[in-house]
Design a protein around this motif. Structure first.
Motif, PDB file in Angstrom:
ATOM      1  N   MET A  16       0.831  -1.198   0.000  1.00 48.14           N
ATOM      2  CA  MET A  16       0.000   0.000   0.000  1.00 48.14           C
ATOM      3  C   MET A  16       0.870   1.255   0.000  1.00 48.14           C
ATOM      4  SD  MET A  16      -2.864   1.086   2.792  1.00 48.14           S
ATOM      5  CE  MET A  16      -3.751   2.621   2.668  1.00 48.14           C
ATOM      6  N   ILE A  17       1.910   1.234   0.834  1.00 47.64           N
ATOM      7  CA  ILE A  17       2.815   2.374   0.919  1.00 47.64           C
ATOM      8  C   ILE A  17       3.509   2.593  -0.418  1.00 47.64           C
ATOM      9  CG2 ILE A  17       4.910   3.252   1.984  1.00 47.64           C
ATOM     10  CD1 ILE A  17       4.065   1.768   4.530  1.00 47.64           C
ATOM     11  N   ARG A  18       3.987   1.500  -1.036  1.00 43.53           N
ATOM     12  CA  ARG A  18       4.706   1.648  -2.292  1.00 43.53           C
ATOM     13  C   ARG A  18       3.806   2.192  -3.390  1.00 43.53           C
ATOM     14  NH1 ARG A  18       8.961  -3.389  -2.909  1.00 43.53           N
ATOM     15  NH2 ARG A  18       9.959  -3.149  -0.881  1.00 43.53           N
ATOM     16  N   THR A  19       2.553   1.756  -3.377  1.00 46.45           N
ATOM     17  CA  THR A  19       1.620   2.242  -4.396  1.00 46.45           C
ATOM     18  C   THR A  19       1.418   3.735  -4.266  1.00 46.45           C
ATOM     19  OG1 THR A  19       0.476   0.126  -4.437  1.00 46.45           O
ATOM     20  CG2 THR A  19      -0.701   2.029  -5.328  1.00 46.45           C
ATOM     21  N   ARG A  20       1.225   4.209  -3.046  1.00 45.82           N
ATOM     22  CA  ARG A  20       1.023   5.637  -2.836  1.00 45.82           C
ATOM     23  C   ARG A  20       2.267   6.442  -3.167  1.00 45.82           C
ATOM     24  NH1 ARG A  20      -2.348   6.486   2.809  1.00 45.82           N
ATOM     25  NH2 ARG A  20      -4.223   5.335   2.215  1.00 45.82           N
ATOM     26  N   LEU A  21       3.420   5.900  -2.795  1.00 47.97           N
ATOM     27  CA  LEU A  21       4.634   6.683  -2.918  1.00 47.97           C
ATOM     28  C   LEU A  21       5.255   6.641  -4.307  1.00 47.97           C
ATOM     29  CD1 LEU A  21       6.202   5.832   0.514  1.00 47.97           C
ATOM     30  CD2 LEU A  21       4.946   7.850  -0.178  1.00 47.97           C
ATOM     31  N   ALA A  22       4.803   5.711  -5.136  1.00 48.59           N
ATOM     32  CA  ALA A  22       5.332   5.673  -6.498  1.00 48.59           C
ATOM     33  C   ALA A  22       5.051   6.984  -7.214  1.00 48.59           C
ATOM     34  CB  ALA A  22       4.698   4.514  -7.265  1.00 48.59           C
ATOM     35  N   ARG A  23       3.950   7.630  -6.842  1.00 47.52           N
ATOM     36  CA  ARG A  23       3.588   8.896  -7.479  1.00 47.52           C
ATOM     37  C   ARG A  23       4.474  10.043  -7.038  1.00 47.52           C
ATOM     38  NH1 ARG A  23      -2.912   8.321  -6.179  1.00 47.52           N
ATOM     39  NH2 ARG A  23      -3.230   6.331  -7.266  1.00 47.52           N
ATOM     40  N   LEU A  24       5.228   9.837  -5.964  1.00 49.60           N
ATOM     41  CA  LEU A  24       6.055  10.913  -5.417  1.00 49.60           C
ATOM     42  C   LEU A  24       7.518  10.817  -5.850  1.00 49.60           C
ATOM     43  CD1 LEU A  24       4.706  10.866  -1.767  1.00 49.60           C
ATOM     44  CD2 LEU A  24       4.020  12.377  -3.620  1.00 49.60           C
ATOM     45  N   ARG A  25       7.865   9.770  -6.590  1.00 50.39           N
ATOM     46  CA  ARG A  25       9.286   9.553  -6.880  1.00 50.39           C
ATOM     47  C   ARG A  25       9.908  10.662  -7.711  1.00 50.39           C
ATOM     48  NH1 ARG A  25       8.805   3.103  -8.187  1.00 50.39           N
ATOM     49  NH2 ARG A  25       8.738   2.416  -6.020  1.00 50.39           N
ATOM     50  N   GLY A  26       9.077  11.344  -8.488  1.00 57.58           N
ATOM     51  CA  GLY A  26       9.645  12.398  -9.315  1.00 57.58           C
ATOM     52  C   GLY A  26       9.699  13.754  -8.647  1.00 57.58           C
ATOM     53  N   ILE A  27       9.186  13.857  -7.430  1.00 56.46           N
ATOM     54  CA  ILE A  27       9.067  15.160  -6.785  1.00 56.46           C
ATOM     55  C   ILE A  27      10.420  15.844  -6.613  1.00 56.46           C
ATOM     56  CG2 ILE A  27       8.524  16.289  -4.590  1.00 56.46           C
ATOM     57  CD1 ILE A  27       6.111  14.497  -4.357  1.00 56.46           C
ATOM     58  N   THR A  28      11.436  15.085  -6.204  1.00 59.07           N
ATOM     59  CA  THR A  28      12.729  15.697  -5.935  1.00 59.07           C
ATOM     60  C   THR A  28      13.723  15.510  -7.065  1.00 59.07           C
ATOM     61  OG1 THR A  28      13.455  13.689  -4.803  1.00 59.07           O
ATOM     62  CG2 THR A  28      12.462  15.418  -3.472  1.00 59.07           C
TER      63      THR A  28
ATOM     64  N   ALA B  89       9.036  16.843   1.684  1.00 57.72           N
ATOM     65  CA  ALA B  89       9.157  16.720   3.137  1.00 57.72           C
ATOM     66  C   ALA B  89       7.778  16.644   3.786  1.00 57.72           C
ATOM     67  CB  ALA B  89       9.950  17.902   3.697  1.00 57.72           C
ATOM     68  N   ASP B  90       6.851  17.465   3.310  1.00 51.65           N
ATOM     69  CA  ASP B  90       5.488  17.425   3.855  1.00 51.65           C
ATOM     70  C   ASP B  90       4.843  16.063   3.606  1.00 51.65           C
ATOM     71  OD1 ASP B  90       5.733  20.001   4.730  1.00 51.65           O
ATOM     72  OD2 ASP B  90       4.578  20.893   3.086  1.00 51.65           O
ATOM     73  N   ALA B  91       5.075  15.515   2.403  1.00 48.81           N
ATOM     74  CA  ALA B  91       4.491  14.214   2.069  1.00 48.81           C
ATOM     75  C   ALA B  91       5.061  13.112   2.959  1.00 48.81           C
ATOM     76  CB  ALA B  91       4.750  13.891   0.600  1.00 48.81           C
ATOM     77  N   LEU B  92       6.368  13.132   3.175  1.00 48.46           N
ATOM     78  CA  LEU B  92       6.988  12.116   4.025  1.00 48.46           C
ATOM     79  C   LEU B  92       6.533  12.263   5.475  1.00 48.46           C
ATOM     80  CD1 LEU B  92      10.615  11.987   2.585  1.00 48.46           C
ATOM     81  CD2 LEU B  92       8.795  10.304   2.320  1.00 48.46           C
ATOM     82  N   ARG B  93       6.369  13.495   5.908  1.00 48.61           N
ATOM     83  CA  ARG B  93       5.892  13.711   7.274  1.00 48.61           C
ATOM     84  C   ARG B  93       4.469  13.168   7.442  1.00 48.61           C
ATOM     85  NH1 ARG B  93       6.951  18.559   7.139  1.00 48.61           N
ATOM     86  NH2 ARG B  93       9.116  18.343   7.768  1.00 48.61           N
ATOM     87  N   TRP B  94       3.645  13.379   6.431  1.00 43.94           N
ATOM     88  CA  TRP B  94       2.264  12.864   6.471  1.00 43.94           C
ATOM     89  C   TRP B  94       2.273  11.342   6.485  1.00 43.94           C
ATOM     90  CZ3 TRP B  94      -0.694   9.702   3.386  1.00 43.94           C
ATOM     91  CH2 TRP B  94      -2.076   9.714   3.614  1.00 43.94           C
ATOM     92  N   ILE B  95       3.152  10.755   5.684  1.00 46.62           N
ATOM     93  CA  ILE B  95       3.255   9.294   5.641  1.00 46.62           C
ATOM     94  C   ILE B  95       3.665   8.747   7.006  1.00 46.62           C
ATOM     95  CG2 ILE B  95       4.634   7.391   4.692  1.00 46.62           C
ATOM     96  CD1 ILE B  95       4.719   9.101   2.075  1.00 46.62           C
ATOM     97  N   ALA B  96       4.615   9.422   7.643  1.00 47.19           N
ATOM     98  CA  ALA B  96       5.055   8.980   8.967  1.00 47.19           C
ATOM     99  C   ALA B  96       3.906   9.024   9.964  1.00 47.19           C
ATOM    100  CB  ALA B  96       6.209   9.859   9.445  1.00 47.19           C
ATOM    101  N   GLU B  97       3.079  10.050   9.862  1.00 46.16           N
ATOM    102  CA  GLU B  97       1.966  10.192  10.799  1.00 46.16           C
ATOM    103  C   GLU B  97       0.837   9.208  10.519  1.00 46.16           C
ATOM    104  OE1 GLU B  97       0.844  14.229  10.324  1.00 46.16           O
ATOM    105  OE2 GLU B  97       2.591  15.048  11.402  1.00 46.16           O
ATOM    106  N   GLN B  98       0.611   8.910   9.247  1.00 41.65           N
ATOM    107  CA  GLN B  98      -0.533   8.096   8.861  1.00 41.65           C
ATOM    108  C   GLN B  98      -0.233   6.608   8.699  1.00 41.65           C
ATOM    109  OE1 GLN B  98      -3.668   9.413   8.539  1.00 41.65           O
ATOM    110  NE2 GLN B  98      -2.832  11.397   9.175  1.00 41.65           N
ATOM    111  N   GLU B  99       1.004   6.303   8.351  1.00 43.75           N
ATOM    112  CA  GLU B  99       1.312   4.937   7.924  1.00 43.75           C
ATOM    113  C   GLU B  99       2.261   4.162   8.825  1.00 43.75           C
ATOM    114  OE1 GLU B  99      -0.219   3.568   5.590  1.00 43.75           O
ATOM    115  OE2 GLU B  99      -1.101   5.206   4.445  1.00 43.75           O
ATOM    116  N   GLY B 100       2.697   4.743   9.928  1.00 46.75           N
ATOM    117  CA  GLY B 100       3.525   3.927  10.813  1.00 46.75           C
ATOM    118  C   GLY B 100       4.858   4.498  11.198  1.00 46.75           C
ATOM    119  N   GLY B 101       4.998   5.794  11.219  1.00 43.88           N
ATOM    120  CA  GLY B 101       6.204   6.412  11.731  1.00 43.88           C
ATOM    121  C   GLY B 101       7.443   6.159  10.900  1.00 43.88           C
ATOM    122  N   GLU B 102       8.570   6.016  11.607  1.00 45.62           N
ATOM    123  CA  GLU B 102       9.860   5.895  10.938  1.00 45.62           C
ATOM    124  C   GLU B 102       9.950   4.643  10.070  1.00 45.62           C
ATOM    125  OE1 GLU B 102      13.141   6.272  13.543  1.00 45.62           O
ATOM    126  OE2 GLU B 102      12.620   8.300  14.208  1.00 45.62           O
ATOM    127  N   LYS B 103       9.257   3.592  10.442  1.00 46.24           N
ATOM    128  CA  LYS B 103       9.281   2.375   9.632  1.00 46.24           C
ATOM    129  C   LYS B 103       8.678   2.625   8.254  1.00 46.24           C
ATOM    130  CE  LYS B 103       9.235  -1.030  13.384  1.00 46.24           C
ATOM    131  NZ  LYS B 103       8.501  -2.186  13.990  1.00 46.24           N
TER     132      LYS B 103
END
Length: 269
Positions: free
Chosen positions: A1-13, A118-132
């Motif tokens: 689930m995490i990989r599916t969501r984050l695949a869309r963010l790979r081009g951000i940086t 950074a905002d996206a990663l922070r949201w992921i940490a809060e919603q999807e399980g922190g540092e893991k």
């Protein structure tokens, strides 16, 4: 689930892929060519798709000069030519050609990609399980880029694999080089003079840790991250100890576990 969501963010940086097209030669900088070229692109950004005549009028240049700069910008994939859209009744003759910014051209101007990432990663940490969750994303991101690096390393002679990795990284904008360690008999250093995600990695060292793990897995040996740009060092430096250069790929998983991720993203000094 995490990989599916984050695949869309790979081009951000990855805006550096487009930004590097803007780096002029020393001659261009000395003659002011690059500065004028940027003015042409900025005028298109501010006013929208423009004709040669419109650009010449706004910038106080001859149309011949504008065409010369536009040719260079088109070659760099910063602008593209297209037919001017006509609203209402079309007059006789072909519509005037206008020049518009490409996606790369827009990315060369001020953007908020680092903050968005950074905002996206922070949201992921809060919603999807922190540092893991961040660590899972970091590994998925590296895995998505691994193909070219793996091919480069595996096709190189065993004693040239660090250099092959450096060349592959440089092709992606990392400005990497391989050099002997202060004590050559001990190993080599992989030095990356640029990091496209440094500003984000300052807040999320998991990005550096995943990269260190990947280098260990790819080279089939324990590696140690000595310094990172994200931590404020001038260069990302990874120590690669000298081995028999005959690492067995089947040992890759074991070596990955032994990578010195504890120092990744931080200066151990």
């Amino acid at each position: 689930m995490i990989r599916t969501r984050l695949a869309r963010l790979r081009g951000i940086t990855q805006q550096w892929r487009c930004e590097k097209r803007w780096r002029g030669s020393a001659e261009e900088l000395a003659t002011g060519e690059r500065s004028t070229r940027n003015r042409v692109a900025r005028s298109i950004l501010d006013h929208g798709p423009s004709t040669v005549a419109e650009l010449a009028g706004r910038l106080g240049l001859t149309q011949a000069a504008v065409r010369r700069h536009l040719d260079a910008l088109v070659a760099d994939d910063v602008v593209e030519a297209r037919e001017q859209r006509v609203y209402g009744t079309r007059t006789r003759g072909r519509p005037a050609k206008v020049f518009a910014l490409t996606d790369c051209g827009r990315d060369a101007f001020d953007q908020s990609y680092d903050k968005l990432a950074a905002d996206a990663l922070r949201w992921i940490a809060e919603q999807e399980g922190g540092e893991k969750a961040i660590a899972a994303f970091a590994r998925a991101r590296i895995a998505g880029q691994a193909g070219a690096y793996r091919k480069a390393v595996e096709s190189a002679p065993p004693d040239q694999r660090t250099e092959a990795l450096a060349k592959a990284l440089s092709a992606d904008g990392y400005a990497a080089v391989a050099r002997s360690a202060p004590r050559p008999q001990q190993g080599e250093q992989l030095c990356q003079h640029h990091c496209p995600v440094a500003h984000v990695a300052e807040q999320f060292p998991q990005l550096c840790e995943a990269e260190t793990e990947f280098f260990a897995e790819l080279l089939g040996t324990h590696v140690q991250r000595l310094a990172t740009i994200a931590h404020g060092d001038g260069v990302c430096t990874t120590f690669i100890p000298k081995t028999s250069h005959a690492a067995d790929p089947s040992r890759a998983a074991t070596n990955t576990d032994n990578a010195s991720a504890s120092t990744a993203g931080r200066n151990p000094a």
